[in-house]
Every structure is written in C-alpha cells, then in structure tokens.
Design an enzyme around this catalytic site. Structure first.
Site, PDB file in Angstrom:
ATOM      1  N   GLY A 110       0.848  -1.152  -0.129  1.00 48.19           N
ATOM      2  CA  GLY A 110      -0.038  -0.150   0.097  1.00 48.19           C
ATOM      3  C   GLY A 110       0.867   1.530  -0.038  1.00 48.19           C
ATOM      4  O   GLY A 110       0.730   2.361  -0.748  1.00 48.19           O
ATOM      5  N   HIS A 111       1.953   1.215   0.950  1.00 42.58           N
ATOM      6  CA  HIS A 111       2.808   2.313   0.981  1.00 42.58           C
ATOM      7  C   HIS A 111       3.561   2.610  -0.311  1.00 42.58           C
ATOM      8  O   HIS A 111       3.795   3.634  -0.969  1.00 42.58           O
ATOM      9  CB  HIS A 111       3.916   2.316   1.964  1.00 42.58           C
ATOM     10  CG  HIS A 111       3.325   2.323   3.509  1.00 42.58           C
ATOM     11  ND1 HIS A 111       3.159   1.033   4.340  1.00 42.58           N
ATOM     12  CD2 HIS A 111       2.756   3.151   4.176  1.00 42.58           C
ATOM     13  CE1 HIS A 111       2.813   1.412   5.676  1.00 42.58           C
ATOM     14  NE2 HIS A 111       2.386   2.820   5.516  1.00 42.58           N
ATOM     15  N   GLN A 163      -8.374  11.170   6.838  1.00 42.79           N
ATOM     16  CA  GLN A 163      -7.124  11.931   6.835  1.00 42.79           C
ATOM     17  C   GLN A 163      -6.859  12.935   5.491  1.00 42.79           C
ATOM     18  O   GLN A 163      -6.425  13.928   5.640  1.00 42.79           O
ATOM     19  CB  GLN A 163      -6.259  10.872   6.882  1.00 42.79           C
ATOM     20  CG  GLN A 163      -4.748  11.433   6.862  1.00 42.79           C
ATOM     21  CD  GLN A 163      -3.568  10.127   7.280  1.00 42.79           C
ATOM     22  OE1 GLN A 163      -3.279  10.032   8.539  1.00 42.79           O
ATOM     23  NE2 GLN A 163      -2.914   9.908   6.260  1.00 42.79           N
ATOM     24  N   ARG A 182      -0.970  -2.352  10.841  1.00 44.03           N
ATOM     25  CA  ARG A 182      -1.403  -2.898  12.077  1.00 44.03           C
ATOM     26  C   ARG A 182      -1.864  -4.586  11.622  1.00 44.03           C
ATOM     27  O   ARG A 182      -2.077  -5.148  12.682  1.00 44.03           O
ATOM     28  CB  ARG A 182      -2.850  -2.134  12.707  1.00 44.03           C
ATOM     29  CG  ARG A 182      -2.513  -0.880  13.253  1.00 44.03           C
ATOM     30  CD  ARG A 182      -3.421  -0.094  13.705  1.00 44.03           C
ATOM     31  NE  ARG A 182      -3.214   1.166  14.559  1.00 44.03           N
ATOM     32  CZ  ARG A 182      -3.176   2.278  13.911  1.00 44.03           C
ATOM     33  NH1 ARG A 182      -3.197   2.286  12.616  1.00 44.03           N
ATOM     34  NH2 ARG A 182      -2.715   3.244  14.568  1.00 44.03           N
ATOM     35  N   MET A 222      -4.570  -3.391   2.960  1.00 45.27           N
ATOM     36  CA  MET A 222      -2.947  -3.551   3.716  1.00 45.27           C
ATOM     37  C   MET A 222      -3.113  -2.353   4.624  1.00 45.27           C
ATOM     38  O   MET A 222      -3.334  -1.295   4.449  1.00 45.27           O
ATOM     39  CB  MET A 222      -2.130  -3.365   2.556  1.00 45.27           C
ATOM     40  CG  MET A 222      -2.013  -4.399   1.715  1.00 45.27           C
ATOM     41  SD  MET A 222      -0.652  -4.439   0.643  1.00 45.27           S
ATOM     42  CE  MET A 222      -0.746  -6.131  -0.383  1.00 45.27           C
TER      43      MET A 222
HETATM   44  P1  AMP Z   1       0.648   4.999   7.506  1.00 42.72           P
HETATM   45  O1  AMP Z   1       2.206   4.692   7.609  1.00 42.72           O
HETATM   46  O2  AMP Z   1      -0.150   4.135   7.855  1.00 42.72           O
HETATM   47  O3  AMP Z   1       0.679   6.458   8.180  1.00 42.72           O
HETATM   48  O4  AMP Z   1       0.538   5.372   6.006  1.00 42.72           O
HETATM   49  C1  AMP Z   1       1.043   6.305   5.233  1.00 42.72           C
HETATM   50  C2  AMP Z   1       0.337   6.460   3.961  1.00 42.72           C
HETATM   51  O5  AMP Z   1       0.130   5.217   3.203  1.00 42.72           O
HETATM   52  C3  AMP Z   1      -0.896   7.044   4.241  1.00 42.72           C
HETATM   53  O6  AMP Z   1      -1.246   8.351   3.256  1.00 42.72           O
HETATM   54  C4  AMP Z   1      -1.864   5.815   4.081  1.00 42.72           C
HETATM   55  O7  AMP Z   1      -3.124   6.210   3.712  1.00 42.72           O
HETATM   56  C5  AMP Z   1      -1.266   5.033   2.993  1.00 42.72           C
HETATM   57  N1  AMP Z   1      -1.527   3.621   2.824  1.00 42.72           N
HETATM   58  C6  AMP Z   1      -1.750   3.062   3.881  1.00 42.72           C
HETATM   59  N2  AMP Z   1      -2.273   1.829   3.650  1.00 42.72           N
HETATM   60  C7  AMP Z   1      -2.571   1.724   2.435  1.00 42.72           C
HETATM   61  C8  AMP Z   1      -3.304   1.031   1.568  1.00 42.72           C
HETATM   62  N3  AMP Z   1      -3.614  -0.460   1.696  1.00 42.72           N
HETATM   63  N4  AMP Z   1      -3.341   1.308   0.278  1.00 42.72           N
HETATM   64  C9  AMP Z   1      -2.765   2.919  -0.168  1.00 42.72           C
HETATM   65  N5  AMP Z   1      -2.384   3.668   0.697  1.00 42.72           N
HETATM   66  C10 AMP Z   1      -2.188   3.207   2.199  1.00 42.72           C
END
Ligand code: AMP
Length: 282
Positions: free
Chosen positions: A36-37, A153, A187, A184
C-alpha cells in the site's frame, strides 16, 4: 538512496534538488511498509524528479498508549524496500528533534473532528495536522501522496493545505488490498492467524453494503443486515459503519446515486483496530 536522520541533513540533501527546480514528490509514512505504501512511492516516482519518503511514528496522533507502544517497527526491511523501489531520500527524524517540547498548538478541523475517526480518536487529527504541516515545511515537496485507505485523513489534509495556503498538491492513491480484500495496513502485522482470517470481514461488509445499495435497497435496512454479519464474528467488535459523503465525510441517511458517497468502517479484530472504506459511486 540517502538516509537523512536530521532536519539539517534532509535540507542539505535536498538543497541542490530545490535549486535545480526539480519536481519533488513526498510520501509521509509511519513505517512497517507494505505494498500500500509502495503504491504511493511508485506514483511519486512516476511523476517526480526526486522522491522523498519519511518514516516517523508520530506520538501526537495516537490517542491510545497501547496502540502507540505496539505499533510495528521494521526499519531494516523498510529501507531495503525503499531502496529497491528507487527512492532518492529517506527522512528518519527523531522524536526529540521534531518535538523538543510538547507542542502547544492544536488544530481543530471543525465538522471532521466530530465524526467517525474524529469522534472515536479525540486529538488524532490535530496530531496528524501538526506532523503533516511540519513535514511539508521541512521537505517542501511539490506533490505529497496520501492513501485513500485513510479517507478522512485525506479530507483533513486537504483542509489543512487549503486553509493554510500551503504550496503543495495533494495526490490521492487508491487502496491496495490483500487477495481476500483486506486493506493492507501496518497494523495487520499484529493480527494472529485466526484474527487475520476474521479481518476479511471488514471488506466483506463494505462490499455487501455497496452491492445492496446499488441494487436499490435502502441504507438503514442494509446497515442492520451488515451489523448482524459483524455480530456473528466473535473476534470483531464494531466502532462504526456509516454511509458518508466522500469529500465532507458527513453521515448520510439515504443513498443518493448522484452524490459521491462512500462506506466507512472501523472495527476491532481482537485487540487491533482496523479501518477501511469503499466508494459506492465515483
Ligand atoms: P501510515 O504509515 O499508516 O501512516 O500510512 C502512510 C500512507 O500510506 C498514508 O497516506 C496511508 O493512507 C497510505 N496507505 C496505508 N495503507 C494503504 C493501502 N492499503 N493502500 C493505499 N495507501 C495506503
């Protein structure tokens, strides 16, 4: 790939890129990286001369101490993944440098504070607003990439950028899912094997609701049936399931096909709180 552990090193690394008017794409993350990231990273790479990724677990956005202390950390493999994806600079700031003292500023996002994540995680969006403002000030990207996975967000960050006239374009990237539909998420690493199986429920519920709404069923009946599905899963404990406006995130009582609406869910699977969303009509 350069790794910058301080603001000064980050600025030194980016100085020539800024001076050459290179297009800088930025992906802020909290690490424990997954596909996802990396979809955000790929998008940034596609349209930027220089791609910057930050990894920082922002204490200010955690309203639950246990969630913060158990947040997964996989720095070594994160750096390997980013290197393979061709990232130019990784920013790894320390808590001490970003927060030499508890910030006295807090940000109130108005109606977004009083619904969904805002309602269940008091102070969360203020913490998000502060860290994103700091990172945008430090990196000064032309484009910043965020996932649709965190729909509220996205609305918060668009509000921040608009209300503070921050000179950056916000690019939203669709949610990347596992083969069974689970969105994805870092967590997910905390789920036991049994919980991981049960976690499919979030997407199943969203998909069920979407199909029913598009078939013309009314939202209140559909929601009741979906709540029944959740009650049948003993590992699941729901916080919310709502039909909302995709942009304002305000709750809707009726499905109006001509409006951009999304289904949103927050649900504990065991001890792990997961969120997901699905646009009903684009
Ligand atoms: P986080 O590390 O959870 O703060 O996420 C960092 C970035 O990755 C944020 O903009 C999230 O929305 C994005 N993100 C997390 N999981 C996914 C996913 N499964 N698909 C697309 N973007 C994601």
């Amino acid at each position: 790939m350069k790794v910058a552990p301080t603001i000064e090193e980050l600025r030194t690394n980016l100085k020539s890129h800024h001076a050459d008017n290179q297009l800088i794409g930025f992906v802020p993350t909290m690490g424990a990286l997954h596909e996802g990231h990396l979809a955000l990273v790929d998008k940034a790479k596609e349209s930027s001369d220089t791609t910057v990724v930050s990894i920082f677990i922002n204490p200010l956005q955690f309203n639950n101490a246990q969630d913060f202390s158990t947040y997964p950390q996989t720095l070594e493999s994160d750096l390997e993944l980013l290197e393979k994806r061709g990232v130019d600079v990784v920013f790894l700031p320390s808590k001490e440098e970003l927060y030499p003292m508890q910030p006295s500023l807090s940000i109130n996002f108005g109606p977004l504070e009083r619904t969904l994540e805002g309602e269940f995680r008091p102070g969360h969006f203020s913490g998000v607003g502060i860290i994103v403002s700091k990172l945008l000030n430090i990196v000064k990207p032309h484009v910043a990439y965020f996932g649709q996975k965190d729909l509220q967000q996205v609305a918060v960050i668009q509000t921040l950028v608009r209300d503070l006239s921050i000179d950056v374009k916000i690019q939203v990237v669709p949610t990347v899912r596992e083969s069974d539909g689970l969105a994805m998420s870092s967590r997910n690493l905390r789920l036991t094997t049994q919980e991981r199986k049960a976690a499919r429920l979030l997407y199943q519920v969203l998909n069920f609701c979407k199909i029913e709404l598009l078939a013309g069923r009314d939202w209140l009946t559909t929601r009741q049936e979906a709540l029944q599905m959740i009650r049948h899963e003993s590992l699941a404990s729901m916080e919310y399931l709502e039909l909302v406006s995709t942009y304002s995130l305000q709750k809707q009582e009726k499905f109006e096909p001509e409006q951009a609406l999304s289904l949103v869910i927050a649900c504990f699977i065991g001890e792990v709180r997961l969120i997901d969303n699905l646009p009903v009509n684009l």
